[in-house]
Motif scaffolding. Sequence first.
Motif, PDB file in Angstrom:
ATOM      1  N   GLU A 118      58.773 111.713  84.976  1.00  0.00           N
ATOM      2  CA  GLU A 118      60.020 111.555  84.031  1.00  0.00           C
ATOM      3  C   GLU A 118      60.568 112.692  83.466  1.00  0.00           C
ATOM      4  O   GLU A 118      61.833 112.641  83.564  1.00  0.00           O
ATOM      5  CB  GLU A 118      59.353 110.760  82.764  1.00  0.00           C
ATOM      6  N   ILE A 131      70.164 108.043  94.127  1.00  0.00           N
ATOM      7  CA  ILE A 131      70.790 108.334  92.836  1.00  0.00           C
ATOM      8  C   ILE A 131      71.962 107.477  92.596  1.00  0.00           C
ATOM      9  O   ILE A 131      72.089 106.899  91.649  1.00  0.00           O
ATOM     10  CB  ILE A 131      71.222 109.944  93.109  1.00  0.00           C
ATOM     11  N   ALA A 157      58.224 108.229  94.321  1.00  0.00           N
ATOM     12  CA  ALA A 157      59.243 109.116  93.855  1.00  0.00           C
ATOM     13  C   ALA A 157      60.337 109.232  94.870  1.00  0.00           C
ATOM     14  O   ALA A 157      60.321 108.508  95.901  1.00  0.00           O
ATOM     15  CB  ALA A 157      58.748 110.448  93.525  1.00  0.00           C
ATOM     16  N   SER A 158      61.323 109.779  94.651  1.00  0.00           N
ATOM     17  CA  SER A 158      62.409 110.046  95.619  1.00  0.00           C
ATOM     18  C   SER A 158      62.340 111.650  95.996  1.00  0.00           C
ATOM     19  O   SER A 158      62.545 112.570  95.207  1.00  0.00           O
ATOM     20  CB  SER A 158      63.831 109.770  94.849  1.00  0.00           C
ATOM     21  N   VAL A 211      61.222 106.240  88.124  1.00  0.00           N
ATOM     22  CA  VAL A 211      59.952 106.784  87.933  1.00  0.00           C
ATOM     23  C   VAL A 211      59.180 105.959  88.201  1.00  0.00           C
ATOM     24  O   VAL A 211      58.893 104.557  87.686  1.00  0.00           O
ATOM     25  CB  VAL A 211      59.757 107.432  86.641  1.00  0.00           C
ATOM     26  N   ILE A 257      65.379 113.903  94.465  1.00  0.00           N
ATOM     27  CA  ILE A 257      65.111 114.287  93.247  1.00  0.00           C
ATOM     28  C   ILE A 257      64.270 115.433  93.014  1.00  0.00           C
ATOM     29  O   ILE A 257      64.423 116.476  92.328  1.00  0.00           O
ATOM     30  CB  ILE A 257      65.082 113.154  92.253  1.00  0.00           C
ATOM     31  N   TYR A 272      62.948 113.741  86.404  1.00  0.00           N
ATOM     32  CA  TYR A 272      63.966 112.886  86.688  1.00  0.00           C
ATOM     33  C   TYR A 272      65.083 113.027  85.527  1.00  0.00           C
ATOM     34  O   TYR A 272      66.221 113.168  85.692  1.00  0.00           O
ATOM     35  CB  TYR A 272      63.619 111.371  86.791  1.00  0.00           C
ATOM     36  N   THR A 273      64.552 113.245  84.347  1.00  0.00           N
ATOM     37  CA  THR A 273      65.447 113.020  83.244  1.00  0.00           C
ATOM     38  C   THR A 273      65.795 114.400  82.361  1.00  0.00           C
ATOM     39  O   THR A 273      66.141 114.615  81.444  1.00  0.00           O
ATOM     40  CB  THR A 273      64.781 112.067  82.034  1.00  0.00           C
ATOM     41  N   LEU A 285      68.196 107.248  85.176  1.00  0.00           N
ATOM     42  CA  LEU A 285      67.349 108.076  86.413  1.00  0.00           C
ATOM     43  C   LEU A 285      65.819 107.772  86.038  1.00  0.00           C
ATOM     44  O   LEU A 285      65.218 107.773  86.961  1.00  0.00           O
ATOM     45  CB  LEU A 285      67.486 109.469  86.175  1.00  0.00           C
ATOM     46  N   TYR A 288      72.163 118.489  89.846  1.00  0.00           N
ATOM     47  CA  TYR A 288      72.393 117.390  90.887  1.00  0.00           C
ATOM     48  C   TYR A 288      73.909 117.756  91.400  1.00  0.00           C
ATOM     49  O   TYR A 288      74.251 117.281  92.517  1.00  0.00           O
ATOM     50  CB  TYR A 288      72.320 116.029  90.400  1.00  0.00           C
TER      51      TYR A 288
END
Length: 717
Positions: A601, A383, A551-552, A501, A555, A604-605, A497, A351
């Motif tokens: 997930e 974020i 969702a984003s 989700v 990301i 994101y993570t 983060l 990121y």
Amino acid sequence: MADAFNNRAVTQVVCSESHTLFLTDLGEVWGRGDNKWGQLGLGHLRSVPAASQAEMFAGKYIIEIACGIDFSLALDDSRNVYSWGRGKDGRLGNESDHNQCTPLPIPRLMSERIIHIACGASHALCVSSSGKVFSWGASSFGRLGRKVANAKAAGVPTEVALDDKISLIAAGSVTSFAYSATSATLWGWGSNQKGQLGIAGLVDYNVPQKITSMQGKVIEEIVASGTNTLIRTARPAGVYSLSSTYIDAFGHRQTKPQLTDWSKQPNRLPVDSVVQIACSPRSFMALTRAGKVWGWGDNTYGQLGCSSSGPVDLPMPLRCIEEKKVYRVACSRDDTIAVLGVIRNALGELYKPLIGQQTLADVMFCFAEGQHAQAVLYGHKIIVALRCASFARAYFKDYSSDHLSPTDNVIGERHEQQEKIIDKVEIAGEDKEVTCRVLHGFMTYLYTDSLDIGSLDTAELVALMRLASRYNLPRLALMADRKKTVVFSPSTFTTDLAKGVNNPLYSDVCFIIPTLTPVVITEEEKEKEKEKEKEVAVADESVAGSTLVFASKVILATRSTYFAALFLGAGKEMRKPGEPEDIIRFDEEGIDCATLCIFLEFIYTGKLVGEDEETEGDSSFTPDAAISLLSVANLYHIEALRDKCESTVQKAVDVESAAFVWASAKMAGATRLENFCLDYIATYWPDICKSEAFCMLPETDQHYLASLCTPEPIKKV
């Protein structure tokens, strides 16, 4: 030691008798200790007590390191093998005995795609992606696994004759090991005068021998040093040692080769949760998923962290670091090294390029710098809001948070930037203390969970500490106060983060998944539904009989080249005509909302459900879930997830499931898993062709497998 690596995260540590090498998450090689033969790769022969970087690797990304007595190896991401240090016995693989203090590629291996390297005391091994093993260096005791005509020939990397496809290797002082995942066979060669190969006959073997006591076990890791070998298996889960028959690591005299299953010993090692192992000529180490280290063997120099200096017969937790979470462990003859913290968040590094960039930005941070100029730093609401509750309240609730200046209107002044609406937020500090560098440090923490301490002076760190306190970020305040990137304050990066989700609040795009039962509507109603879908509200939970998963964009685009192209590049060409930009239709069969959420997930993570928890136990990510996710990982080009799925499934493949897994892999486009299953089916064909899973395959698939595994087609049952 954290500061010694310029706040890099250490991902691998390897030890020899007199020098140690470290590999960082940025692909850098660092070394410390004796450098008489140039084994640290520093370009000189001066020994160094503190870790120093091997600058000769500038511009290259190293993925694995290994070291023996007075020499070292490295493997880069282009699969080139480098050697340096003492050249005696041809251990550098460059067809000479000359020493070199500068890492240089081994010419003979440049035409091979090498995937793994290993060093013994004065010999080395490597394995290629095609499963071929190469050896070079000292040839005594048969450790090269081949006949050597002369000393010069020993220094040329040469293939070891193995009638098997090898995936894993290891080297002890005068021993070598190779494991085939295809046949679940462990091979060993070299000195067995003290039973260190775990096979009968206290003699040397210069050709590979099967180690029958490990046959059929799925091995994940092999480490060897001196006359000791430690093996970690996935199925059955276990930790085994092949110890000397002369004087073992406990100071006990042995009379025969001994394979020890440490899951069956008193004071049982929790083998189900062991994720990494290490050994030296005198001691053994095992690291668990919870970050706890167990050790046993010799403790003469306190290498087990015990008050007693006597040998420790059974595995025991290292009390000296029991309050810390360990991420890697390594040991040499007389000491132990534990990596106590992730200095740099690998996910956060992904990121980092977003900081201050207009790419998909939807917020603009402004602040006074100097008397007449106003600087701007772009950000991404989702974020920032996920990482900082103060911003979340400001964006998504009352927009008049006490954490912002009363004169600010977070959604007030809008600016058109590349056809995007950018919200303006003014960050003010006492006496204009919030400068561009302070705010950049603040944003760096939000986006990466780390801080570049060296870029800020004392006054700026004080300003950053105050800003962190203002926005209720205690971990950042502690970093700034202590001037440390590593602090033992719990990180909330992945949990922050994960809150995004499938959360409509932190969403600007949604996946539409068709339900299993279609909704019957008329043509006129279909047209109306199409119009409604274009105007779908964030809070809706269904669209024309479908389920939404939120969702984003930023990301998704950061983690996947597919989504980056969709949102930033060839979006129109990748979408159906008239489809809104905030909708992604997901038509893959067999994928439901729960599976897609597991996928998100990971996006994101960087982790899967239940993975790497503080408590002991297996991940809740099951082989069935892995099979379902394979097609998603391939569709959206998430290689790390695909690798995890394939690895999870491979560990679970057995005679009953092999045919089903092969068919699933073929459908998902998972070529590597498909080939693994084909090898497995060919090996165990007589049993697999009778399995229920095989009988349920389409007849064309049955005949295809039969044609590969038998000279005659299978008869229809």
